[in-house]
Design a protein around this motif. Sequence first.
Motif, PDB file in Angstrom:
ATOM      1  N   GLY A 365       0.792  -1.221   0.000  1.00  0.00           N
ATOM      2  CA  GLY A 365       0.000   0.000   0.000  1.00  0.00           C
ATOM      3  C   GLY A 365       0.826   1.272   0.000  1.00  0.00           C
ATOM      4  N   GLY A 366       2.011   1.208  -0.617  1.00  0.00           N
ATOM      5  CA  GLY A 366       2.819   2.410  -0.731  1.00  0.00           C
ATOM      6  C   GLY A 366       3.725   2.701   0.439  1.00  0.00           C
ATOM      7  N   GLN A 367       3.844   1.767   1.389  1.00  0.00           N
ATOM      8  CA  GLN A 367       4.713   2.021   2.548  1.00  0.00           C
ATOM      9  C   GLN A 367       5.350   0.749   3.061  1.00  0.00           C
ATOM     10  OE1 GLN A 367       2.268   3.689   5.623  1.00  0.00           O
ATOM     11  NE2 GLN A 367       0.753   2.063   5.527  1.00  0.00           N
ATOM     12  N   VAL A 368       6.359   0.923   3.900  1.00  0.00           N
ATOM     13  CA  VAL A 368       7.031  -0.199   4.556  1.00  0.00           C
ATOM     14  C   VAL A 368       6.174  -0.636   5.739  1.00  0.00           C
ATOM     15  CG1 VAL A 368       9.080  -0.964   5.798  1.00  0.00           C
ATOM     16  CG2 VAL A 368       9.312   0.582   3.832  1.00  0.00           C
ATOM     17  N   VAL A 369       5.802  -1.922   5.792  1.00  0.00           N
ATOM     18  CA  VAL A 369       4.901  -2.400   6.838  1.00  0.00           C
ATOM     19  C   VAL A 369       5.556  -3.426   7.758  1.00  0.00           C
ATOM     20  CG1 VAL A 369       2.835  -1.960   5.453  1.00  0.00           C
ATOM     21  CG2 VAL A 369       3.979  -4.200   5.285  1.00  0.00           C
ATOM     22  N   SER A 370       6.777  -3.866   7.458  1.00  0.00           N
ATOM     23  CA  SER A 370       7.431  -4.881   8.277  1.00  0.00           C
ATOM     24  C   SER A 370       7.776  -4.321   9.662  1.00  0.00           C
ATOM     25  CB  SER A 370       8.713  -5.360   7.595  1.00  0.00           C
ATOM     26  OG  SER A 370       9.466  -6.171   8.456  1.00  0.00           O
ATOM     27  N   GLU A 371       7.400  -5.070  10.694  1.00  0.00           N
ATOM     28  CA  GLU A 371       7.720  -4.650  12.067  1.00  0.00           C
ATOM     29  C   GLU A 371       9.232  -4.660  12.305  1.00  0.00           C
ATOM     30  OE1 GLU A 371       5.599  -7.106  14.774  1.00  0.00           O
ATOM     31  OE2 GLU A 371       3.618  -6.367  14.166  1.00  0.00           O
ATOM     32  N   ARG A 372       9.949  -5.577  11.635  1.00  0.00           N
ATOM     33  CA  ARG A 372      11.399  -5.661  11.847  1.00  0.00           C
ATOM     34  C   ARG A 372      12.116  -4.446  11.260  1.00  0.00           C
ATOM     35  NH1 ARG A 372      13.503 -11.615  10.321  1.00  0.00           N
ATOM     36  NH2 ARG A 372      15.437 -10.734  11.168  1.00  0.00           N
ATOM     37  N   LEU A 373      11.479  -3.756  10.327  1.00  0.00           N
ATOM     38  CA  LEU A 373      12.093  -2.578   9.712  1.00  0.00           C
ATOM     39  C   LEU A 373      11.537  -1.278  10.299  1.00  0.00           C
ATOM     40  CD1 LEU A 373      12.208  -3.629   5.948  1.00  0.00           C
ATOM     41  CD2 LEU A 373      14.087  -3.574   7.583  1.00  0.00           C
ATOM     42  N   ALA A 374      10.665  -1.402  11.274  1.00  0.00           N
ATOM     43  CA  ALA A 374      10.025  -0.190  11.845  1.00  0.00           C
ATOM     44  C   ALA A 374      11.075   0.704  12.487  1.00  0.00           C
ATOM     45  CB  ALA A 374       8.989  -0.604  12.881  1.00  0.00           C
TER      46      ALA A 374
END
Length: 374
Positions: A365-374
């Motif tokens: 959806g146009g964004q980074v959603v991975s918790e590990r990369l938060a």
Amino acid sequence: MKIAIPAETAPGESRVAAIPETVKKFTALGGEVAVERGAGLSAGVSDEDYAAAGASVGERAAVLAGAELVLTVSGMEPGELGAVAPGALLVGILDPFRRREAINAYGAAGIEALAMEWMPRITRAQSMDVLSSQSNLAGYKAVIDGAAAYGRAFPMMMTAAGTVSPARVFVMGVGVAGLQAIATARRLGAQVSATDVRSATREQIQSLGAKAVFVEGVAGIEGEGQGGYAGETSDEYKKAQAELVSSHLAKQDIVITTALIPGKPAPRLISDAQLSSMRPGSVVVDLAADAGGNVEGCVAGETVERHGVKIVGATNLARSLAADASALYSRNLFNFLSAFWNKEQGRPVLADEDEIVKAVRLTRGGQVVSERLA
């Protein structure tokens, strides 16, 4: 659903993300597979093989145009993905921590990026685990490369001219690569020993006929470690292990180091001082070279010599076995995507709350959603 298989462009990458076997399987699911011309040549697969399996073969631009699913080994440059369908899936070994800018660009481009190396180590995902399939080959190749660099025989040989003693091989880190290294060295006739910080690996080492070398009296990591990986240990344990390893290293001919901590630099297992205690002509193969190395003085992609000891900075050894590595990797990809394939929609449907999807999904959806990369 159009499935694109582009040729890999990363330096030294010889693998391919699909073989004729998986092309047939994707076609049977209703997919339309397009393969870039020459994509499989370095892995021993011709364009004619792909065509016979039901794929269309063409130039890169035509292969990517309108693709809804792009299968890769090591990802793609974000600028190349403008031709794919909006919201397309990009699947590969994407190296999220070290290629964060590319991941951000995938998100900004509306691509849903899925990192296969972050597949959780759970029973349901065993057939999808690319790290295990590729590490298995790397562990084998590490021993073969170590034997080539050693320049002496591995097994004991009794001849009329005298006896050749067996090589002594020490494996440090007993994950998938380490276990395969033990098995391969044993098959070649070496005397093998191994160590790990995880207590559960002692039995695995012994089951392969190797000697288990473990710190006694100081707690390491109980069981298998989180997700099957080793983590950080106490300073007390590190000191005790260094002393144990130092006394053992001096007697070894070949050492294979495999220790990695996800998202962190590789732990230092062998210091320069410890190297100096080894016999001239001995060899160390460092499988963690890409992550900084387990061995002091290791140079990724090169073989250097210190104190008469050869240090092989092994980088992605699975690439050197491209045909087998590609076959295993492409099956991992198919097993993953087919597990979520919706026959009515003719495409994989990735449930948001699924444990596997949450682990591997980086962008959406146009964004980074991975918790590990938060």
